[in-house]
Design an enzyme around this catalytic site. Sequence first.
Site, PDB file in Angstrom:
ATOM      1  N   LYS A   1      -6.721  -4.787  -5.150  1.00  0.00           N
ATOM      2  CA  LYS A   1      -5.432  -5.073  -4.513  1.00  0.00           C
ATOM      3  C   LYS A   1      -5.204  -6.575  -4.411  1.00  0.00           C
ATOM      4  O   LYS A   1      -4.140  -7.087  -4.760  1.00  0.00           O
ATOM      5  CB  LYS A   1      -5.380  -4.422  -3.121  1.00  0.00           C
ATOM      6  CG  LYS A   1      -5.318  -2.891  -3.170  1.00  0.00           C
ATOM      7  CD  LYS A   1      -5.035  -2.296  -1.794  1.00  0.00           C
ATOM      8  CE  LYS A   1      -4.922  -0.779  -1.869  1.00  0.00           C
ATOM      9  NZ  LYS A   1      -4.095  -0.196  -0.802  1.00  0.00           N
TER      10      LYS A   1
ATOM     11  N   ASP B   1      -0.271   5.094   0.857  1.00  0.00           N
ATOM     12  CA  ASP B   1      -0.533   6.108   1.881  1.00  0.00           C
ATOM     13  C   ASP B   1      -0.424   5.536   3.294  1.00  0.00           C
ATOM     14  O   ASP B   1      -1.015   4.493   3.604  1.00  0.00           O
ATOM     15  CB  ASP B   1      -1.929   6.709   1.682  1.00  0.00           C
ATOM     16  CG  ASP B   1      -2.057   7.455   0.376  1.00  0.00           C
ATOM     17  OD1 ASP B   1      -2.092   8.688   0.393  1.00  0.00           O
ATOM     18  OD2 ASP B   1      -2.098   6.799  -0.682  1.00  0.00           O
TER      19      ASP B   1
ATOM     20  N   ASP C   1      -1.922  -0.698   5.865  1.00  0.00           N
ATOM     21  CA  ASP C   1      -2.394  -0.207   7.171  1.00  0.00           C
ATOM     22  C   ASP C   1      -3.904  -0.047   7.242  1.00  0.00           C
ATOM     23  O   ASP C   1      -4.454   0.165   8.321  1.00  0.00           O
ATOM     24  CB  ASP C   1      -1.761   1.160   7.497  1.00  0.00           C
ATOM     25  CG  ASP C   1      -2.336   2.256   6.621  1.00  0.00           C
ATOM     26  OD1 ASP C   1      -2.184   2.174   5.387  1.00  0.00           O
ATOM     27  OD2 ASP C   1      -2.967   3.195   7.164  1.00  0.00           O
TER      28      ASP C   1
ATOM     29  N   ARG D   1     -14.855  12.494  -1.309  1.00  0.00           N
ATOM     30  CA  ARG D   1     -13.660  13.315  -1.086  1.00  0.00           C
ATOM     31  C   ARG D   1     -13.137  13.912  -2.385  1.00  0.00           C
ATOM     32  O   ARG D   1     -12.739  15.077  -2.427  1.00  0.00           O
ATOM     33  CB  ARG D   1     -12.578  12.484  -0.389  1.00  0.00           C
ATOM     34  CG  ARG D   1     -12.892  12.187   1.069  1.00  0.00           C
ATOM     35  CD  ARG D   1     -11.901  11.216   1.672  1.00  0.00           C
ATOM     36  NE  ARG D   1     -12.003   9.903   1.033  1.00  0.00           N
ATOM     37  CZ  ARG D   1     -11.086   8.962   1.099  1.00  0.00           C
ATOM     38  NH1 ARG D   1      -9.978   9.166   1.755  1.00  0.00           N
ATOM     39  NH2 ARG D   1     -11.278   7.802   0.508  1.00  0.00           N
TER      40      ARG D   1
ATOM     41  N   ASN E   1      -8.835  -1.454   3.390  1.00  0.00           N
ATOM     42  CA  ASN E   1      -8.795  -1.897   1.991  1.00  0.00           C
ATOM     43  C   ASN E   1      -7.550  -2.737   1.680  1.00  0.00           C
ATOM     44  O   ASN E   1      -7.388  -3.203   0.564  1.00  0.00           O
ATOM     45  CB  ASN E   1      -8.906  -0.704   1.033  1.00  0.00           C
ATOM     46  CG  ASN E   1      -7.800   0.322   1.219  1.00  0.00           C
ATOM     47  OD1 ASN E   1      -7.244   0.481   2.313  1.00  0.00           O
ATOM     48  ND2 ASN E   1      -7.479   1.034   0.153  1.00  0.00           N
TER      49      ASN E   1
ATOM     50  N   ASP F   1       0.860  -1.178   0.000  1.00  0.00           N
ATOM     51  CA  ASP F   1       0.000   0.000   0.000  1.00  0.00           C
ATOM     52  C   ASP F   1       0.908   1.243   0.000  1.00  0.00           C
ATOM     53  O   ASP F   1       2.071   1.169   0.382  1.00  0.00           O
ATOM     54  CB  ASP F   1      -0.853  -0.069   1.276  1.00  0.00           C
ATOM     55  CG  ASP F   1      -1.597   1.212   1.548  1.00  0.00           C
ATOM     56  OD1 ASP F   1      -2.264   1.720   0.627  1.00  0.00           O
ATOM     57  OD2 ASP F   1      -1.519   1.725   2.692  1.00  0.00           O
TER      58      ASP F   1
ATOM     59  N   GLU G   1      -1.434  10.815   3.998  1.00  0.00           N
ATOM     60  CA  GLU G   1      -2.543  10.412   3.142  1.00  0.00           C
ATOM     61  C   GLU G   1      -2.627  11.519   2.090  1.00  0.00           C
ATOM     62  O   GLU G   1      -2.948  12.670   2.404  1.00  0.00           O
ATOM     63  CB  GLU G   1      -3.863  10.352   3.931  1.00  0.00           C
ATOM     64  CG  GLU G   1      -3.918   9.256   4.980  1.00  0.00           C
ATOM     65  CD  GLU G   1      -4.094   7.851   4.404  1.00  0.00           C
ATOM     66  OE1 GLU G   1      -4.678   7.700   3.312  1.00  0.00           O
ATOM     67  OE2 GLU G   1      -3.636   6.895   5.056  1.00  0.00           O
TER      68      GLU G   1
ATOM     69  N   SER H   1      -2.324   1.230  -4.800  1.00  0.00           N
ATOM     70  CA  SER H   1      -2.850   2.308  -3.982  1.00  0.00           C
ATOM     71  C   SER H   1      -4.289   2.649  -4.321  1.00  0.00           C
ATOM     72  O   SER H   1      -4.644   2.756  -5.495  1.00  0.00           O
ATOM     73  CB  SER H   1      -1.977   3.553  -4.203  1.00  0.00           C
ATOM     74  OG  SER H   1      -2.549   4.658  -3.548  1.00  0.00           O
ATOM     75  N   GLY H   2      -5.075   2.825  -3.276  1.00  0.00           N
ATOM     76  CA  GLY H   2      -6.427   3.357  -3.453  1.00  0.00           C
ATOM     77  C   GLY H   2      -6.374   4.868  -3.641  1.00  0.00           C
ATOM     78  O   GLY H   2      -7.391   5.520  -3.825  1.00  0.00           O
TER      79      GLY H   2
HETATM   80 MG   LIG Z   1      -2.740   3.195   3.623  1.00  0.00          MG
END
Ligand SMILES: [Mg+2]
Length: 290
Positions: free
Chosen positions: A215, A83, A238, A126, A241, A81, A90, A170-171
């Site tokens: 992912k 962020d 972390d 967002r 997701n 991941d 983030e 990454s999301g």
């Molecule tokens: Mg993260």
Amino acid sequence: MPVLCLIANPAEPELDTAIATEVADAVGGELNWLNPDIACEIVEPKSTEALASARAIIGERPIDAALVPTEGRRKQLLIADMDSTMIEQECIDELADELGIKPQVAEITDRAMRGELDFGQALDTRVALLKGLERRVVEEIRRERITLAPGGRALVHTMKAYGAYTSLVSGGFTLFADYIAKRIGFDEAVANVLDFDGDVLAGTVQKPIVDKDTKRQRLEALAAERGLDLAQTLAVGDGANDLDMIRIAGFGVALHAKPAVAAEAGIRIDHGDLTALLYLQGYSEDDFVR
Ligand SMILES: [Mg+2]
């Protein structure tokens, strides 16, 4: 045969000989240092309660303990991941800060990462708030506000030197992930694509988005492409997701993770930096490629 790993943060090297010896004496097995004051392993602990015993002895000290199998310990695929894992921020919250709406956006990010909100909806909400932000401002934030998480370069460079393929999933957004992946040395980056309206953010993100399924699927696809068993892979993250990829990887590591993620992961690192993932694989400091 298992190995019990004890790992501290290189910035807070509190794993002294006394504590390592105390754990080794309590659980049985051979003590082997990977880096003085930072990481050691206790090979083939005799106690079946080795991990619990180690944690009881460690108490409140900032030292992580993990029990891993010796076989196939050096993984051939890293999927990470971005962020709050490979970087210390983030990205979406930093973009929001530029518009003076960081508290509102950060609250949604936090809840989404805890698994309290639908990830896709939270992302759309967002991104809509970021409408109008200029491309040059995004690039400036990327350059000036994003810091790499300690140990990330050593993790990626060392695993690559020993033959692993490395993927950043990454999301967040390609605007950041492509750039960060290059800076760290990842072989590839997968992330969401923000739409632009001329030179400003349109407030929308391309579908389908990168979510927890993407992912996990990327991990499965890369393993299949490379003829690897999932046991030969390492996933780290972390957020909520990340949990699906963490669950199926050989080493699934929750790094400084949200409680629900740390509770479910096979391995949790609460104190160490990203080099902890190298110690878990049995690499000693001398093996690191920086
Ligand atoms: Mg993260």
